[in-house]
Design an enzyme around this catalytic site. Structure first.
Site, PDB file in Angstrom:
ATOM      1  N   VAL A 117      18.070  17.584  12.390  1.00 39.80           N
ATOM      2  CA  VAL A 117      17.941  16.428  11.489  1.00 39.80           C
ATOM      3  C   VAL A 117      18.488  15.166  12.158  1.00 39.80           C
ATOM      4  O   VAL A 117      18.693  14.159  11.504  1.00 39.80           O
ATOM      5  CB  VAL A 117      18.685  16.692  10.156  1.00 39.80           C
ATOM      6  CG1 VAL A 117      18.074  17.876   9.418  1.00 39.80           C
ATOM      7  CG2 VAL A 117      20.180  16.907  10.368  1.00 39.80           C
ATOM      8  N   HIS A 133      13.365  20.384   8.571  1.00 40.04           N
ATOM      9  CA  HIS A 133      14.599  20.382   7.772  1.00 40.04           C
ATOM     10  C   HIS A 133      15.034  18.968   7.390  1.00 40.04           C
ATOM     11  O   HIS A 133      16.161  18.762   6.941  1.00 40.04           O
ATOM     12  CB  HIS A 133      15.728  21.112   8.520  1.00 40.04           C
ATOM     13  CG  HIS A 133      15.509  22.594   8.588  1.00 40.04           C
ATOM     14  ND1 HIS A 133      16.196  23.431   9.455  1.00 40.04           N
ATOM     15  CD2 HIS A 133      14.666  23.419   7.896  1.00 40.04           C
ATOM     16  CE1 HIS A 133      15.786  24.682   9.290  1.00 40.04           C
ATOM     17  NE2 HIS A 133      14.868  24.696   8.355  1.00 40.04           N
ATOM     18  N   CYS A 183      18.536   3.533  -5.216  1.00 36.38           N
ATOM     19  CA  CYS A 183      17.243   3.064  -4.709  1.00 36.38           C
ATOM     20  C   CYS A 183      17.123   1.548  -4.886  1.00 36.38           C
ATOM     21  O   CYS A 183      17.300   1.045  -6.005  1.00 36.38           O
ATOM     22  CB  CYS A 183      16.125   3.782  -5.462  1.00 36.38           C
ATOM     23  SG  CYS A 183      14.479   3.137  -5.071  1.00 36.38           S
TER      24      CYS A 183
END
Ligand SMILES: [Zn+2]
Length: 281
Positions: A117, A133, A183
């Site tokens: 990752v 992943h 967000c």
């Protein structure tokens, strides 16, 4: 057949054979695991030292464990956050990442499927990387599904706030929510776009990996013990589709008895021999 029964082979012959296969049947698709990033300073889960000794994956490798640790041991959680971010932010591509990017530029590699990752394949210049992943630097909004990639500079700034005194549970929660987990589009909660232990893989990413495996006649496996499912199935899917399997690993793995060619070497040294044409003239 036990991996211990594999007869010793001439290393140079194996390298030449890999070179011949890749040039005759390539381009290859590549499967990489944690072993390729060890030289970049990112320890493997199964390593005996480093990050995961202080923060066992049994507690820090899955969502319920992370929530439990945050709630009950905020100081330990803050240390985990600090050390993890520092490890990923400081890591830079090593020779293996760079050589794989070169193989792609030479038209000998069509894509990399990685369990890592750390984004080091992309940092080295690889264009087609399937991250089964997820990605440590990417987050996804649970509501609007917007994806964002945090820059290393942004994470360094966040890291500065984690150094020094423990923030305490409430302040740490506010910091995480404000800097990482809200967000910017809809204000909803976002989460790291990574697959933790027990999480299912993203369906479209998995399909992309299978597509890559089935459309190449050679698969190269590097730095993985090939024991984590379902990713460990990919070499077998390749084999069933008629691909030649090549494994490069200093020590045999559970996959070794099934491969067509096993090169008992470090990935950086073996890849350098594959990239350097002149050695094979
Ligand atoms: Zn959103």
């Amino acid at each position: 057949m036990s991996s211990h029964n594999i007869p010793p082979k001439d290393l140079l012959t194996e390298h030449k054979e890999a070179f011949r296969i890749i040039h005759e049947r390539g381009p290859v698709c590549v499967l990489t695991g944690a072993g390729v990033s060890v030289d970049s300073g990112i320890p493997t889960f199964r390593g005996t030292d480093g990050l995961w000794r202080q923060y066992p994956p049994s507690l820090f490798g899955h969502t319920p464990g992370l929530i439990f640790t945050f709630a009950c041991f905020p100081k330990w959680f803050q240390s985990f956050l600090r050390d993890t971010i520092k490890t990923f932010v400081q890591a830079t591509p090593n020779d293996t990442h760079t050589l794989l990017a070169t193989l792609e530029q030479q038209g000998l590699l069509s894509g990399i499927i990685t369990q890592n990752v750390d984004q080091l394949h992309q940092d080295a210049g690889s264009q087609h990387v399937v991250e089964v992943h997820g990605n440590f630097f990417r987050s996804v909004c649970k509501t609007c599904k917007r994806q964002d990639t945090l820059s290393k500079d942004a994470l360094r700034a966040f890291l500065n706030e984690l150094e020094g005194q423990p923030l305490g549970r409430i302040k740490l929660f506010k910091k995480l929510k404000q800097d990482l987990f809200t967000c910017p589009s809809c204000g909803g909660a976002r989460r790291p776009d990574m697959v933790f232990f027990g999480d299912p893989l993203d369906t479209s990413t998995w399909q992309e990996a299978i597509c890559l495996v089935k459309h190449n006649k050679v698969m190269l496996v590097l730095g993985t013990s090939a024991t984590v499912y379902p990713v460990a199935e990919l070499p077998h899917i390749a084999r069933e589709a008629g691909a030649t399997l090549i494994e490069i690993n200093p020590t045999p793995t559970a996959l070794t008895p099934f491969v067509d060619l096993y090169i008992p070497d470090t990935s950086s040294r073996a890849l350098r021999l594959l990239v350097d044409d002149e050695r094979h003239c």
